[in-house]
Scaffold this motif. Structure first.
Motif, PDB file in Angstrom:
ATOM      1  N   GLN A 191     -12.765  -2.313   1.235  1.00 30.65           N
ATOM      2  CA  GLN A 191     -12.926  -3.675   1.746  1.00 30.65           C
ATOM      3  C   GLN A 191     -14.340  -3.987   2.211  1.00 30.65           C
ATOM      4  O   GLN A 191     -15.068  -3.116   2.684  1.00 30.65           O
ATOM      5  CB  GLN A 191     -11.969  -3.888   2.930  1.00 30.65           C
ATOM      6  CG  GLN A 191     -10.504  -3.846   2.513  1.00 30.65           C
ATOM      7  CD  GLN A 191      -9.587  -4.281   3.629  1.00 30.65           C
ATOM      8  OE1 GLN A 191      -9.695  -3.802   4.752  1.00 30.65           O
ATOM      9  NE2 GLN A 191      -8.682  -5.194   3.325  1.00 30.65           N
TER      10      GLN A 191
ATOM     11  N   PHE B  67      -0.183 -10.251   1.495  1.00 27.99           N
ATOM     12  CA  PHE B  67      -0.343  -8.802   1.274  1.00 27.99           C
ATOM     13  C   PHE B  67      -1.412  -8.291   2.248  1.00 27.99           C
ATOM     14  O   PHE B  67      -2.360  -7.599   1.845  1.00 27.99           O
ATOM     15  CB  PHE B  67      -0.816  -8.510  -0.159  1.00 27.99           C
ATOM     16  CG  PHE B  67      -0.048  -9.211  -1.245  1.00 27.99           C
ATOM     17  CD1 PHE B  67       1.158  -8.686  -1.701  1.00 27.99           C
ATOM     18  CD2 PHE B  67      -0.517 -10.384  -1.835  1.00 27.99           C
ATOM     19  CE1 PHE B  67       1.862  -9.317  -2.726  1.00 27.99           C
ATOM     20  CE2 PHE B  67       0.182 -11.016  -2.855  1.00 27.99           C
ATOM     21  CZ  PHE B  67       1.365 -10.488  -3.302  1.00 27.99           C
TER      22      PHE B  67
ATOM     23  N   ASP C  91       3.043  -9.238   5.268  1.00 25.05           N
ATOM     24  CA  ASP C  91       3.176  -7.979   4.519  1.00 25.05           C
ATOM     25  C   ASP C  91       4.603  -7.476   4.704  1.00 25.05           C
ATOM     26  O   ASP C  91       5.232  -7.755   5.734  1.00 25.05           O
ATOM     27  CB  ASP C  91       2.178  -6.916   5.023  1.00 25.05           C
ATOM     28  CG  ASP C  91       1.906  -5.828   3.988  1.00 25.05           C
ATOM     29  OD1 ASP C  91       0.827  -5.849   3.364  1.00 25.05           O
ATOM     30  OD2 ASP C  91       2.794  -4.962   3.797  1.00 25.05           O
ATOM     31  N   THR C  92       5.118  -6.735   3.729  1.00 27.01           N
ATOM     32  CA  THR C  92       6.496  -6.245   3.838  1.00 27.01           C
ATOM     33  C   THR C  92       6.560  -4.799   4.347  1.00 27.01           C
ATOM     34  O   THR C  92       7.644  -4.238   4.429  1.00 27.01           O
ATOM     35  CB  THR C  92       7.208  -6.317   2.465  1.00 27.01           C
ATOM     36  OG1 THR C  92       6.323  -5.798   1.479  1.00 27.01           O
ATOM     37  CG2 THR C  92       7.602  -7.730   2.120  1.00 27.01           C
ATOM     38  N   SER C  93       5.408  -4.208   4.677  1.00 27.32           N
ATOM     39  CA  SER C  93       5.443  -2.840   5.191  1.00 27.32           C
ATOM     40  C   SER C  93       5.193  -2.865   6.709  1.00 27.32           C
ATOM     41  O   SER C  93       4.086  -3.175   7.153  1.00 27.32           O
ATOM     42  CB  SER C  93       4.379  -1.983   4.494  1.00 27.32           C
ATOM     43  OG  SER C  93       4.114  -0.833   5.266  1.00 27.32           O
TER      44      SER C  93
ATOM     45  N   MET D  85       0.826  -1.180   0.000  1.00 28.38           N
ATOM     46  CA  MET D  85       0.000   0.000   0.000  1.00 28.38           C
ATOM     47  C   MET D  85       0.867   1.239   0.000  1.00 28.38           C
ATOM     48  O   MET D  85       0.630   2.180   0.734  1.00 28.38           O
ATOM     49  CB  MET D  85      -0.854   0.008   1.260  1.00 28.38           C
ATOM     50  CG  MET D  85      -2.158  -0.659   1.066  1.00 28.38           C
ATOM     51  SD  MET D  85      -3.202  -0.232   2.374  1.00 28.38           S
ATOM     52  CE  MET D  85      -3.531  -1.824   3.013  1.00 28.38           C
TER      53      MET D  85
ATOM     54  N   TYR E  61      -9.277   3.667   3.485  1.00 28.54           N
ATOM     55  CA  TYR E  61      -9.137   2.518   2.571  1.00 28.54           C
ATOM     56  C   TYR E  61     -10.063   1.394   3.012  1.00 28.54           C
ATOM     57  O   TYR E  61     -10.807   0.837   2.192  1.00 28.54           O
ATOM     58  CB  TYR E  61      -7.677   2.054   2.588  1.00 28.54           C
ATOM     59  CG  TYR E  61      -7.421   0.784   1.791  1.00 28.54           C
ATOM     60  CD1 TYR E  61      -7.013   0.850   0.456  1.00 28.54           C
ATOM     61  CD2 TYR E  61      -7.578  -0.477   2.362  1.00 28.54           C
ATOM     62  CE1 TYR E  61      -6.777  -0.308  -0.278  1.00 28.54           C
ATOM     63  CE2 TYR E  61      -7.349  -1.638   1.630  1.00 28.54           C
ATOM     64  CZ  TYR E  61      -6.946  -1.541   0.314  1.00 28.54           C
ATOM     65  OH  TYR E  61      -6.728  -2.699  -0.406  1.00 28.54           O
TER      66      TYR E  61
ATOM     67  N   ARG F 140       7.075 -10.125   6.151  1.00 29.72           N
ATOM     68  CA  ARG F 140       7.738 -11.106   5.295  1.00 29.72           C
ATOM     69  C   ARG F 140       7.208 -10.999   3.865  1.00 29.72           C
ATOM     70  O   ARG F 140       6.033 -10.726   3.646  1.00 29.72           O
ATOM     71  CB  ARG F 140       7.458 -12.515   5.817  1.00 29.72           C
ATOM     72  CG  ARG F 140       8.309 -13.584   5.134  1.00 29.72           C
ATOM     73  CD  ARG F 140       7.949 -14.940   5.685  1.00 29.72           C
ATOM     74  NE  ARG F 140       8.238 -15.039   7.098  1.00 29.72           N
ATOM     75  CZ  ARG F 140       9.262 -15.694   7.619  1.00 29.72           C
ATOM     76  NH1 ARG F 140      10.102 -16.324   6.844  1.00 29.72           N
ATOM     77  NH2 ARG F 140       9.449 -15.745   8.924  1.00 29.72           N
ATOM     78  N   ASP F 141       8.109 -11.220   2.930  1.00 25.87           N
ATOM     79  CA  ASP F 141       7.724 -11.269   1.519  1.00 25.87           C
ATOM     80  C   ASP F 141       6.884 -12.523   1.294  1.00 25.87           C
ATOM     81  O   ASP F 141       7.238 -13.605   1.781  1.00 25.87           O
ATOM     82  CB  ASP F 141       9.007 -11.312   0.669  1.00 25.87           C
ATOM     83  CG  ASP F 141       8.729 -11.064  -0.798  1.00 25.87           C
ATOM     84  OD1 ASP F 141       7.968 -11.842  -1.408  1.00 25.87           O
ATOM     85  OD2 ASP F 141       9.277 -10.080  -1.331  1.00 25.87           O
ATOM     86  N   VAL F 142       5.807 -12.377   0.550  1.00 22.33           N
ATOM     87  CA  VAL F 142       4.906 -13.521   0.328  1.00 22.33           C
ATOM     88  C   VAL F 142       5.594 -14.653  -0.429  1.00 22.33           C
ATOM     89  O   VAL F 142       5.092 -15.771  -0.448  1.00 22.33           O
ATOM     90  CB  VAL F 142       3.628 -13.104  -0.449  1.00 22.33           C
ATOM     91  CG1 VAL F 142       2.779 -12.163   0.388  1.00 22.33           C
ATOM     92  CG2 VAL F 142       3.970 -12.463  -1.793  1.00 22.33           C
TER      93      VAL F 142
ATOM     94  N   MET G 153      -5.941 -10.848  -1.727  1.00 19.63           N
ATOM     95  CA  MET G 153      -7.119 -10.107  -2.199  1.00 19.63           C
ATOM     96  C   MET G 153      -6.786  -8.664  -2.583  1.00 19.63           C
ATOM     97  O   MET G 153      -5.735  -8.143  -2.252  1.00 19.63           O
ATOM     98  CB  MET G 153      -8.202 -10.112  -1.119  1.00 19.63           C
ATOM     99  CG  MET G 153      -8.731 -11.503  -0.821  1.00 19.63           C
ATOM    100  SD  MET G 153      -9.428 -12.297  -2.308  1.00 19.63           S
ATOM    101  CE  MET G 153     -10.107 -13.794  -1.595  1.00 19.63           C
ATOM    102  N   ASN G 154      -7.786  -8.097  -3.203  1.00 20.61           N
ATOM    103  CA  ASN G 154      -7.664  -6.755  -3.766  1.00 20.61           C
ATOM    104  C   ASN G 154      -6.504  -6.656  -4.752  1.00 20.61           C
ATOM    105  O   ASN G 154      -5.799  -5.650  -4.807  1.00 20.61           O
ATOM    106  CB  ASN G 154      -7.634  -5.693  -2.668  1.00 20.61           C
ATOM    107  CG  ASN G 154      -9.057  -5.296  -2.315  1.00 20.61           C
ATOM    108  OD1 ASN G 154      -9.882  -5.100  -3.210  1.00 20.61           O
ATOM    109  ND2 ASN G 154      -9.349  -5.207  -1.030  1.00 20.61           N
TER     110      ASN G 154
HETATM  111  C1  SAM Z   1      -3.365  -3.506  -2.035  1.00 17.87           C
HETATM  112  S1  SAM Z   1      -2.548  -3.641  -0.470  1.00 17.87           S
HETATM  113  C2  SAM Z   1      -3.360  -5.007   0.250  1.00 17.87           C
HETATM  114  C3  SAM Z   1      -4.631  -4.848   0.795  1.00 17.87           C
HETATM  115  C4  SAM Z   1      -5.366  -5.995   1.403  1.00 17.87           C
HETATM  116  N1  SAM Z   1      -4.846  -7.310   1.078  1.00 17.87           N
HETATM  117  C5  SAM Z   1      -6.779  -5.895   0.928  1.00 17.87           C
HETATM  118  O1  SAM Z   1      -7.392  -6.913   0.621  1.00 17.87           O
HETATM  119  O2  SAM Z   1      -7.313  -4.790   0.860  1.00 17.87           O
HETATM  120  C6  SAM Z   1      -1.022  -4.410  -0.911  1.00 17.87           C
HETATM  121  C7  SAM Z   1      -0.082  -4.728   0.260  1.00 17.87           C
HETATM  122  O3  SAM Z   1       0.944  -5.603  -0.207  1.00 17.87           O
HETATM  123  C8  SAM Z   1       2.136  -5.319   0.506  1.00 17.87           C
HETATM  124  N2  SAM Z   1       3.230  -5.924  -0.280  1.00 17.87           N
HETATM  125  C9  SAM Z   1       3.756  -5.485  -1.447  1.00 17.87           C
HETATM  126  N3  SAM Z   1       4.680  -6.377  -1.897  1.00 17.87           N
HETATM  127  C10 SAM Z   1       4.707  -7.400  -1.016  1.00 17.87           C
HETATM  128  C11 SAM Z   1       5.430  -8.632  -0.947  1.00 17.87           C
HETATM  129  N4  SAM Z   1       6.284  -8.986  -1.910  1.00 17.87           N
HETATM  130  N5  SAM Z   1       5.208  -9.454   0.105  1.00 17.87           N
HETATM  131  C12 SAM Z   1       4.331  -9.101   1.082  1.00 17.87           C
HETATM  132  N6  SAM Z   1       3.607  -7.950   1.060  1.00 17.87           N
HETATM  133  C13 SAM Z   1       3.799  -7.111   0.037  1.00 17.87           C
HETATM  134  C14 SAM Z   1       2.144  -3.820   0.649  1.00 17.87           C
HETATM  135  O4  SAM Z   1       2.946  -3.407   1.722  1.00 17.87           O
HETATM  136  C15 SAM Z   1       0.657  -3.542   0.870  1.00 17.87           C
HETATM  137  O5  SAM Z   1       0.340  -3.454   2.227  1.00 17.87           O
END
Ligand code: SAM
Length: 274
Positions: free
Chosen positions: A28, A56, A79-81, A1, A23, A109-111, A125-126
Motif C-alpha cells: 500500500q 474490501f 469488509d467480511t473478515s 485477505m 502487507y 458487511r459484504d460490499v 483498491m488493490n
Molecule cells: C486484497 S484485500 C484488500 C486490501 C485493501 N483494500 C487494499 O487496498 O490493500 C481484500 C479484502 O476483501 C475482503 N473481502 C472479500 N470478499 C468480500 C466481500 N464480498 N465484501 C467485503 N469484503 C470482502 C477480504 O476479507 C479482504 O480483507
C-alpha cells in the motif's frame, strides 16, 4: 485477505512478524492513493468530498488516511473478515486522535449489501473486485456500489495488466527487513482466472509462505469500462500513469486517457460518476 500460512518455527523472524503489517508496508501507499482519489473527485465534481466508503477495506489503512486528511472527512470501511477488521481497529484506528477516530466506522458487511448513508466516494483498491469472476457478479457489485453513492457520487477502482501480468510470474521486491514476493502461480488464458500469492522472506532465511492468496479473474480494461457503463456509471474514465523522463519508470501522475501504451506491466485507475 484470506490465505494459508506455513507454520514458521518458534523464534525465527517469520514467527514474530505480522502479515498485515508486512502487507501494508509492501503493497500500500495510502497517501498517494488518497491524493489521487481526492483530486479526481475535485476535478470531476468541482468540490471536495467528505464521506468515503472503502470497500474490501482490509486493515482500513486508506480510511484512516482519509479522516486524517481533512477535518470533517468521514470514512466507512466494509469488509467480511472480522479478523482483519479487528487488526485494523487495533493497529490503525486506535492510533488516530479521538476526533479522527470518531469519524471512522468499520463494518463487517459484504460490499454487495446495502449500507445506510449514501456516500460521496466509494473506492475498491488493490484489485479486490477481481474475486468476482463472472460478468454478472461483477456488474451486480458495480450496481451495488452505484446504489451506495449520493447524486454527486464517484466510484473509483484500480486495475493492473500488461503481458507480464497475463502469465505465471514471480516478482520480488527487497525491503530493509524482509523481501516481498508477488507470485502469480497460475494464469489460465481460457477463463482469465489467476491464482496469486504473497510470500515474505526474512534475512534469517525464514519465510511466510502464502501469507495471502487471491483467486481472481483478470479483467481487462475494455471489459471493466463496459461493465461500469452497463451498471449505469457515466463518464467512465481510465487514468494512465505518466513516465519519468530520467528513469523511464512511472512518475506517479495519472491522467485521463483514451489510449494506453503496450507496457509489459501497468497499473491504472478507473472512475465512474453516479
Ligand atoms: C486484497 S484485500 C484488500 C486490501 C485493501 N483494500 C487494499 O487496498 O490493500 C481484500 C479484502 O476483501 C475482503 N473481502 C472479500 N470478499 C468480500 C466481500 N464480498 N465484501 C467485503 N469484503 C470482502 C477480504 O476479507 C479482504 O480483507
Amino acid at each position: 485477505m484470506g490465505g494459508k500460512r506455513n507454520s514458521p518455527k518458534k523464534g525465527d523472524m517469520a514467527s514474530s512478524s505480522d502479515r498485515h503489517s508486512l502487507y501494508e508496508q509492501s503493497v500500500q501507499n495510502v497517501e498517494a492513493e488518497i491524493d489521487m482519489v481526492d483530486a479526481t473527485y475535485r476535478n470531476l465534481r468541482g468540490s471536495t468530498a467528505t464521506l468515503l466508503r472503502e470497500d474490501f477495506c482490509g486493515t482500513a489503512n486508506t480510511s484512516c488516511e482519509w479522516v486524517r486528511r481533512r477535518h470533517g472527512n468521514r470514512a466507512i470501511g466494509l469488509d467480511t473478515s472480522q479478523e482483519v477488521l479487528d487488526w485494523g481497529w487495533q493497529h490503525n484506528v486506535r492510533q488516530l486522535d479521538s476526533h479522527q477516530r470518531n469519524r471512522i466506522q468499520l463494518v463487517n458487511r459484504d460490499v454487495r449489501d446495502p449500507h445506510g448513508e449514501p456516500v460521496d466516494i466509494i473506492i475498491a483498491m488493490n484489485f479486490s473486485y477481481q474475486l468476482f469472476k463472472t460478468r454478472d457478479s461483477l456488474r451486480n457489485y458495480f450496481l451495488a456500489a452505484k446504489a451506495g453513492l449520493n447524486e454527486r457520487g464517484m466510484f473509483m477502482i484500480d486495475a493492473y495488466g500488461g503481458h507480464e501480468s497475463w502469465r505465471s510470474i514471480k516478482e520480488k521486491t527487497k525491503h530493509r527487513e524482509f523481501t516481498y514476493y508477488w507470485d502469480q502461480e497460475k494464469y489460465d488464458p481460457v477463463t482469465g482466472h489467476a491464482l496469486c500469492h504473497i510470500h515474505f522472506k526474512f534475512p534469517d532465511g525464514s519465510k511466510l509462505n502464502r501469507a495471502f492468496t487471491y483467486d481472481w479473474r483478470m479483467w481487462t480494461l475494455p471489459e471493466l469500462q463496459e461493465i461500469l457503463c452497463e451498471a449505469g456509471f457515466s463518464n467512465v474514465t481510465v487514468y494512465w500513469e505518466g513516465t519519468d523522463e530520467e528513469t523511464g519508470e512511472g512518475n506517479g501522475v495519472y491522467q485521463p486517457c483514451e489510449h494506453g501504451e503496450d507496457d509489459p506491466s501497468w497499473i491504472v485507475y478507473l472512475s465512474g460518476n453516479r
